[in-house]
Design an enzyme around this catalytic site. Structure first.
Site, PDB file in Angstrom:
ATOM      1  N   CYS A   1     -13.665 -11.529  13.427  1.00 31.38           N
ATOM      2  CA  CYS A   1     -12.703 -11.194  13.527  1.00 31.38           C
ATOM      3  C   CYS A   1     -11.579 -11.703  12.458  1.00 31.38           C
ATOM      4  CB  CYS A   1     -11.884 -11.403  14.830  1.00 31.38           C
ATOM      5  SG  CYS A   1     -10.031 -10.552  14.409  1.00 31.38           S
TER       6      CYS A   1
ATOM      7  N   CYS B   1      -4.430  -6.626  10.901  1.00 31.81           N
ATOM      8  CA  CYS B   1      -6.414  -6.743  11.352  1.00 31.81           C
ATOM      9  C   CYS B   1      -7.257  -7.439   9.979  1.00 31.81           C
ATOM     10  CB  CYS B   1      -6.841  -5.594  11.489  1.00 31.81           C
ATOM     11  SG  CYS B   1      -8.712  -4.973  11.729  1.00 31.81           S
TER      12      CYS B   1
END
Length: 278
Positions: free
Chosen positions: A76, A219
């Site tokens: 991530c 993101c």
């Protein structure tokens, strides 16, 4: 037992961090359930995921991240910046270069602190355009392929992403279409879905995240994916600003290797009463 946690955010992508530097706190077979319970924004702490920090045999530190639905993600981008922020604050690392083990491999990070802000530059590796099964075509590039009414491109920037260029991010049907693309059988492990609008000075992105099963404010790997496809198509050069609802990231490329950089901050710390379910 009492369990300490830290809440951090990078561009509005928020995470609960559990420190396991001195040993396991949440048993591995309970981590998924822990994420499902405590990421809940009404009955838990609230977050897009849970990050577990521990020592590594391959690098100074190891990061594991579990999504809101309990699935474990390979990596991530916003999460690893939050991870680095916490590691700096705890003096597990010092400003400068370090390495972190993830399920997507060992990643190189450069950290700095200025005027109270923690800035992290992450080497994201080379974006891969051949990680999708294409019917009747075997494995290969997946660029501007018609899918569910959109021209979709696929790229892996640590996790799988679908990238779609649109005229306007204000289209009210974008997030309705996203789950159809995210769950399409053409993506063996599913995909995050990024809608991208070109604008002067960079790109603007909205992302539907796999594992959260909804839109997030930002993101990191998705921002890199959007820039990678835009560069692949000749829309941008080797550096661009990517704007998300939660803030901006700088994405750059050196010899086809992608770099992502931005800030991260601590939101709050606390303790919870945790008893592993039997």
């Amino acid at each position: 037992m009492s369990l300490k946690f830290t809440k951090l955010q990078g561009n509005g992508n928020d995470f609960i961090l559990i420190d396991e530097y001195e040993g396991t706190v949440v048993p591995d077979d309970k981590k998924a359930a822990f994420a499902r319970k405590y990421c809940h924004r009404r009955f838990g702490i609230g977050g897009d995921g849970v990050i577990f920090l521990s020592k590594s045999g391959r690098a100074p530190l190891r990061m594991r991240i579990f999504n809101e639905d309990g699935s474990e993600a390979e990596m991530c981008g916003n999460g690893i910046r939050c991870f680095a922020k916490y590691a700096l604050d705890q003096r597990y690392i010092v400003p400068g270069h370090t390495r972190v083990e993830t399920m997507a491999g060992v990643l190189e990070l450069a950290t700095s602190v200025s005027e109270g802000k923690t800035h992290v530059k992450v080497c994201m590796g080379k974006p891969l355009f051949d990680r999708v099964k294409i019917p009747a075509q075997g494995r290969g590039e997946f660029i501007n392929v018609p899918l569910h009414g959109y021209e979709v491109s696929a790229v892996n920037t640590g996790v799988p992403h679908a990238v779609i260029f649109v005229d306007s991010l204000e289209d009210p049907y974008l997030m309705d279409a996203a789950p159809q693309i995210r769950f399409d059988k053409i993506f063996p492990k599913g995909a995050n879905v990024n809608f991208v609008q070109r604008e002067a000075g960079g790109l603007r992105v909205r992302t539907y995240e796999r594992g959260v099963e909804g839109e997030t404010l930002s993101c990191g790997t998705g921002s890199v994916a959007a820039a990678a496809v835009a560069r692949h198509l000749g829309m941008i050069r080797d550096s661009t600003i990517v704007k998300t609802a939660g803030g901006e990231l700088l994405v750059s490329f050196e010899n086809d290797i992608a770099y992502m950089e931005g800030d991260a901050e601590t939101v709050f710390t606390g303790e919870l009463e945790f008893e592993p379910e039997r």
